[in-house]
Scaffold this active site. Structure first.
Site, PDB file in Angstrom:
ATOM      1  N   ASP A  48       0.840  -1.207   0.000  1.00 13.50           N
ATOM      2  CA  ASP A  48       0.000   0.000   0.000  1.00 13.50           C
ATOM      3  C   ASP A  48       0.872   1.254   0.000  1.00 13.50           C
ATOM      4  O   ASP A  48       0.371   2.374  -0.125  1.00 13.50           O
ATOM      5  CB  ASP A  48      -1.007  -0.002   1.162  1.00 13.50           C
ATOM      6  CG  ASP A  48      -0.347   0.003   2.519  1.00 13.50           C
ATOM      7  OD1 ASP A  48       0.895  -0.069   2.607  1.00 13.50           O
ATOM      8  OD2 ASP A  48      -1.084   0.084   3.532  1.00 13.50           O
ATOM      9  N   SER A  49       2.205   1.072   0.071  1.00  8.07           N
ATOM     10  CA  SER A  49       3.126   2.190  -0.118  1.00  8.07           C
ATOM     11  C   SER A  49       2.954   2.802  -1.505  1.00  8.07           C
ATOM     12  O   SER A  49       3.424   3.914  -1.757  1.00  8.07           O
ATOM     13  CB  SER A  49       4.581   1.740   0.076  1.00  8.07           C
ATOM     14  OG  SER A  49       4.846   0.577  -0.690  1.00  8.07           O
ATOM     15  N   LYS A 116      -0.979  -9.655   2.683  1.00 11.75           N
ATOM     16  CA  LYS A 116      -0.349  -9.143   3.912  1.00 11.75           C
ATOM     17  C   LYS A 116      -1.331  -8.204   4.584  1.00 11.75           C
ATOM     18  O   LYS A 116      -2.067  -7.477   3.892  1.00 11.75           O
ATOM     19  CB  LYS A 116       0.949  -8.391   3.583  1.00 11.75           C
ATOM     20  CG  LYS A 116       1.608  -7.764   4.823  1.00 11.75           C
ATOM     21  CD  LYS A 116       2.979  -7.194   4.527  1.00 11.75           C
ATOM     22  CE  LYS A 116       2.944  -5.764   3.974  1.00 11.75           C
ATOM     23  NZ  LYS A 116       2.301  -4.774   4.863  1.00 11.75           N
ATOM     24  N   GLU A 185       8.690  -4.157  11.235  1.00 11.32           N
ATOM     25  CA  GLU A 185       9.141  -2.852  10.724  1.00 11.32           C
ATOM     26  C   GLU A 185       9.443  -1.895  11.879  1.00 11.32           C
ATOM     27  O   GLU A 185       8.681  -1.822  12.865  1.00 11.32           O
ATOM     28  CB  GLU A 185       8.029  -2.251   9.835  1.00 11.32           C
ATOM     29  CG  GLU A 185       8.369  -0.846   9.333  1.00 11.32           C
ATOM     30  CD  GLU A 185       7.459  -0.356   8.215  1.00 11.32           C
ATOM     31  OE1 GLU A 185       6.560  -1.095   7.784  1.00 11.32           O
ATOM     32  OE2 GLU A 185       7.664   0.797   7.792  1.00 11.32           O
TER      33      GLU A 185
HETATM   34  O1  KIV Z   1       3.457  -1.138   1.714  1.00 13.25           O
HETATM   35  C1  KIV Z   1       4.647  -1.460   1.863  1.00 13.25           C
HETATM   36  O2  KIV Z   1       5.495  -1.153   1.025  1.00 13.25           O
HETATM   37  C2  KIV Z   1       5.012  -2.202   3.061  1.00 13.25           C
HETATM   38  C3  KIV Z   1       6.468  -2.500   3.267  1.00 13.25           C
HETATM   39  C4  KIV Z   1       7.232  -1.290   3.547  1.00 13.25           C
HETATM   40  C5  KIV Z   1       6.675  -3.571   4.267  1.00 13.25           C
HETATM   41  O3  KIV Z   1       4.174  -2.549   3.819  1.00 13.25           O
END
Ligand code: KIV
Length: 284
Positions: A48-49, A116, A185
């Site tokens: 979701d980044s 995730k 994290e």
């Molecule tokens: O959304 C993402 O990129 C993440 C990672 C930084 C673990 O959750």
């Protein structure tokens, strides 16, 4: 072409058993998925980044299941060898187990081979429901960006004894619920070492030091596609921003000085048609 990576194969990889550390990277589209595949990573996280590094939002809370499915499908079309992990966005697994499983299924139908989600024991009913539907689940503990308001910002977590105990209890519960691995994290490396030692499934660290069973970084950060200020755990392994800037500037200059496109980069008529045209329209 070698076989695609599976969640059970990931679940059994622990550095303490002599396995190589796992490598995960984010990707949000087909070209970056192909690059990740060629580089030999084990897992692609459609994170979701994407909200922050691609869509220009200030946090990850703005993306929806439809956004995540759109990007997951783009990654899946590349048919990469690494395991594709789709990230469930904020509020897609908070309301009910029914909504959660429907949203997880949307990402699987878009091409995710695992999902995730963030959070500890609070999310156990959701995790158990997804695992029960035969979808592999990756946990995410520590600094969980979807909780940024509750945490008071992007802050390192698990610094005191009580918080460390909570994190460890969360990690063990997630393993017990059937998660095949857990992202940890933004926690002190000493705490990450203990969590990694206490679990039989692999830990994937980001800002959690070198003792985890694997590492994950955001594609745009590690390739240097952006030159914003990064947290200390990001290492820039490339300078794609400046390589792109050089290419773009050269294009701008070439159009303006009329060196692009040249004759080789142009299509041509057959000689007799060109001659007829020349007769009709002259030097136009
Ligand atoms: O959304 C993402 O990129 C993440 C990672 C930084 C673990 O959750």
């Amino acid at each position: 072409m070698s076989a695609r990576v599976t969640a059970p194969a990931i679940a059994s990889q622990k550095v303490r058993n002599g396995d190589d550390p796992l490598v995960m990277v984010t990707a949000y589209d087909a070209p970056t998925a192909r690059i990740a595949d060629e580089a030999g990573v084990d897992m692609i996280l459609v994170g979701d980044s994407v909200a922050m590094v691609v869509l220009g939002y200030e946090d990850t809370l703005q993306v929806t299941v439809d956004d995540m499915a759109h990007h997951t499908a783009a990654v899946a079309r590349a048919k990469p060898r690494p395991l594709i992990v789709g990230d469930l966005p904020w509020m897609s697994y908070h309301v009910s187990t029914e909504e959660t499983i429907r949203n997880a299924a949307t990402l699987v139908r878009a091409g995710a081979q695992a999902i995730k989600l963030e959070g500890g024991r609070k999310r156990l009913p959701m995790i158990e429901t997804i695992v029960d539907a035969e979808i592999p689940v990756m946990g995410h503990l520590g600094l969980t960006p979807q909780s940024m308001h509750a945490m008071g910002g992007f802050k390192v977590q698990a610094k005191g004894q009580e918080a460390i105990d909570e994190l460890l209890a969360d990690a063990k519960s997630l393993e017990h619920a059937g998660c095949f691995s857990i992202v940890i994290e933004g926690i002190p490396r000493e705490v990450a070492d203990i969590v990694t030692a206490e679990l039989n499934i692999p830990t994937i660290g980001i800002g959690a030091g070198p003792g985890c069973d694997g590492q994950v970084l955001v594609y745009h950060d590690l390739t240097g596609l952006e030159d914003r200020v990064f947290p200390k755990f990001v290492r820039k392994f490339g300078d794609v921003k400046n390589a792109s800037l050089d290419a773009m500037t050269a294009y701008v200059d070439a159009v303006r000085d009329k060196s692009f496109p040249n004759d080789d980069e142009s299509y041509h008529l057959k000689a007799e048609v060109a001659e007829t045209l020349q007769g009709l329209y002259g030097g136009q």
